[in-house]
Design an enzyme around this catalytic site. Sequence first.
Site, short mmCIF file in Angstrom:
data_model
loop_
_atom_site.label_atom_id
_atom_site.label_comp_id
_atom_site.label_asym_id
_atom_site.label_seq_id
_atom_site.Cartn_x
_atom_site.Cartn_y
_atom_site.Cartn_z
CB CYS A 125 -3.34 -5.72 58.67
SG CYS A 125 -3.79 -6.60 60.37
CD GLU B 15 -31.04 5.27 11.79
OE1 GLU B 15 -30.42 6.32 12.20
OE2 GLU B 15 -32.15 5.25 10.88
CE LYS C 220 -29.42 10.11 20.95
NZ LYS C 220 -28.25 10.79 21.33
CB SER D 261 -31.91 18.14 18.82
OG SER D 261 -31.45 17.29 20.13
CG LEU D 262 -33.09 12.40 17.61
CD1 LEU D 262 -32.26 11.18 17.83
CD2 LEU D 262 -34.18 12.30 16.73
CE LYS E 228 -29.97 10.03 26.50
NZ LYS E 228 -28.64 10.52 25.90
CB CYS F 198 -4.69 -3.27 61.32
SG CYS F 198 -6.26 -4.01 60.55
CB CYS G 239 -6.77 -6.07 64.61
SG CYS G 239 -5.24 -6.12 63.67
CB CYS H 24 -6.43 -9.14 61.92
SG CYS H 24 -7.63 -7.80 61.04
CE1 TYR I 173 -3.74 2.61 1.03
CE2 TYR I 173 -2.04 3.57 2.21
CZ TYR I 173 -3.32 3.42 1.78
OH TYR I 173 -3.95 4.96 1.87
CE1 TYR J 203 -28.16 11.92 11.67
CE2 TYR J 203 -26.41 10.49 12.78
CZ TYR J 203 -27.19 11.49 12.60
OH TYR J 203 -26.71 12.71 13.38
CG ASP K 167 -22.11 8.97 23.52
OD1 ASP K 167 -22.58 10.01 23.32
OD2 ASP K 167 -21.84 8.69 24.74
S1 IVH Z 1 -30.98 11.43 13.46
C1 IVH Z 1 -33.71 14.67 12.90
N1 IVH Z 1 -29.76 9.08 13.95
O1 IVH Z 1 -28.33 12.14 18.61
C2 IVH Z 1 -32.89 13.52 13.26
N2 IVH Z 1 -29.15 11.02 15.38
O2 IVH Z 1 -29.82 13.67 20.19
C3 IVH Z 1 -31.54 14.02 13.95
N3 IVH Z 1 -27.17 10.46 16.83
O3 IVH Z 1 -27.64 15.36 17.11
C4 IVH Z 1 -30.74 13.09 14.38
N4 IVH Z 1 -26.96 8.43 16.18
O4 IVH Z 1 -25.64 13.55 17.10
C5 IVH Z 1 -29.85 10.38 14.48
N5 IVH Z 1 -28.44 7.06 14.17
C6 IVH Z 1 -28.67 8.21 14.45
C7 IVH Z 1 -27.85 9.01 15.47
C8 IVH Z 1 -28.13 10.31 15.98
C9 IVH Z 1 -26.36 9.31 17.13
C10 IVH Z 1 -27.14 11.60 17.46
C11 IVH Z 1 -26.99 13.05 16.85
C12 IVH Z 1 -28.08 13.95 17.34
C13 IVH Z 1 -28.28 13.32 18.61
C14 IVH Z 1 -29.68 13.85 18.89
#
Ligand code: IVH
Length: 672
Positions: free
Chosen positions: A427, A115, A117, A83-84, A316, A410, A413, A433, A38, A227, A119
Amino acid sequence: MTAPDNILQEVAALRREINHHNRQYYTLDSPEIPDADYDALFDRLNELEQVYDLVTPESPTRRVGSEPLAQFVQVTHEQAMLSLDKVFDEQDLKDFESRMKKRLGSEASLEYSCEPKVDGVAVSLLYLDGVLKRAATRGDGLIGEDITHNIRTIHTIPLRLDTQGLTGRLEVRGEVYLGKAGFEKLNSQAKRGGGKIFVNPRNTAAGTVRQLDPRKAAKIPLQMYCYSIGLVDGLEMPGRLSDVFGLLEAWGLPVNPDRSVEMGVDSCVEYCLDLLDKRNVLNYEIDGAVIKVNDLQTQLELGQNARTPRWAMAYKFPAEEKTTQVIDVEFQVGRTGTITPVARLEPVFVGGVTVSNTTLHNMDEVKRLGLRVGDSVIVRRAGDVIPKIIRVISPEKNVIARTIVMPSHCPACGSVVLKEGEVLYKCSGGLICPAQRKESIKHFASRSALDIDGLGDKLIEIMVDQELIFTVADLYRLEESQIRKLERMGPKSAQNVIAAIEKSKQATLARFLYALGIREVGEATAQALAHHYQDLQAIIEASAEEHEQIRDVGPIVAAHIEAFFRKEHNLSLIGNLLQYGFSLKRETISATSDTLAGQTFVLTGSLEQMSRDEAKAKLQAFGAKVAGSVSKNTSVVVAGPGARSKRAKAEALGIKIIDEAAFLALIEGLIH
Ligand code: IVH
């Protein structure tokens, strides 16, 4: 120098080939050529690009820029990055479905894309005519920061997509994360080189995407799972989110293989529980599952609230890291006198259980953490692993700040504490003890040793404190009337304890040896000794050299065994015990190591009598396979309390399900 046609062709071929190998190596984890080959391809491409002035930003040689940025440039998201909303239990997930059905005015079943979630950090990638032009953080959802220089260092993100003629803008969104293996590797490098230890994968990923210097970012092996598609010109979007994943994958973008399409919210719950079950074997960290309506038209109909879509929900999982406070540090005295610092914590719910104390192992660990009483700390508990303090936070805010010092005497004891080796404190009290005596009696009565039912830790402590017993031999002199008088003991339980003590005299030689608590002699060594000598007197008389003849017994363990049986008080204790009529039978294994060959077991839920690892080892010892998930090839599912989705799946497939008691009976039937 202008490049002749054959060079242009070679450069194009090299780029294709290098991109292919990048994908094999980084995304698929299945390299086809050795690293040296490579490197040769890479060097050749680099050379041709330099000589003929053919460098383009999307070339695989251009992943790392050379200069740090002075500052970040702001990026306005044309479509807000949402956000969710989140839920923590099944009912709330069901309510989410009911709300959607109500809004849609239809009871028709909904299909979902489920899916993990992941981190990490949400990132938007902007491709123009298939070439990566810009990457941005989510920021506040409307304005993020340009982090293209760092995102380019992520090998699994193509600099050019395989979009086959798709022109114009294409915005792809997903989560940038650091895998568990990458995180472990970074930290072991840091430990070796004395560098800074990274706290957790998420923080490391967040810090890395916001690096001004891409050369530093390139040292962190970030990854990404895409995603969704945001902004797009000239693409006929598919009807379902699951098909969007198919497109992303076909273009060469990394997508999460652990996703699944499910019908109805009940199946989503199953998905979530399964995911929770395998959380610890995934090679990336997750903090839950995301459940999204799969049909894109339905998503549009449902719309969104201010910052969150109505068609998606995060389920969650319990956090594996939490902040709490160290209220005190106590020193625990073990069976052999070793003194261990233990942190008493402000109780905290982490990794699914409430944790109120945690071992600090030794004073080196206290020093490494820089821990003082009163400190705020991050406690981590992942899976079955014992909880641990991973970091002190804001030490300057600690108003108590009491330094932790090893006591000179100790705590149980009052004998002098002696330092043994580099980090061990002991000890010097020995049998004087009470803490050491309590611990050795607890060990003697424990499940893997003489398994004296009903003689729990608390009862042993009371008996020692009230001077009812001094050594384990005293157990066999106890009378029912003495036990009955103790706190919370009725006549029935007193009778049961006496019966269990009596029964323990039937213990095998191996268990008896283990129960004695000889240093470094665990269950396996005790079994090996019993098997080799078949007789207690022979073991007592044997020399360290003879012990060393046994497989897996090294010189240190052999020396400990010999030393144990040369001590007068140990011999007199054994003499005392034998006088009560121990039978010390040999344990014969009737089954062979392939009795369960060809059978696949799945362990699920919690086991109470032994850890999953022990159960797994026992099954494997008889040749069984132990799998992580239920399929039609599963022979038996061992389901403890809390087993849900795997039990349900086994039921659906008509696979034999046994509880822990039946499992123990099965194993005991093989050993007798
Ligand atoms: S969907 C409109 N899919 O979770 C939908 N979010 O609390 C927006 N995250 O900001 C997000 N895995 O950083 C989606 N499979 C997934 C995810 C995901 C992780 C995070 C993402 C988002 C946060 C929402």
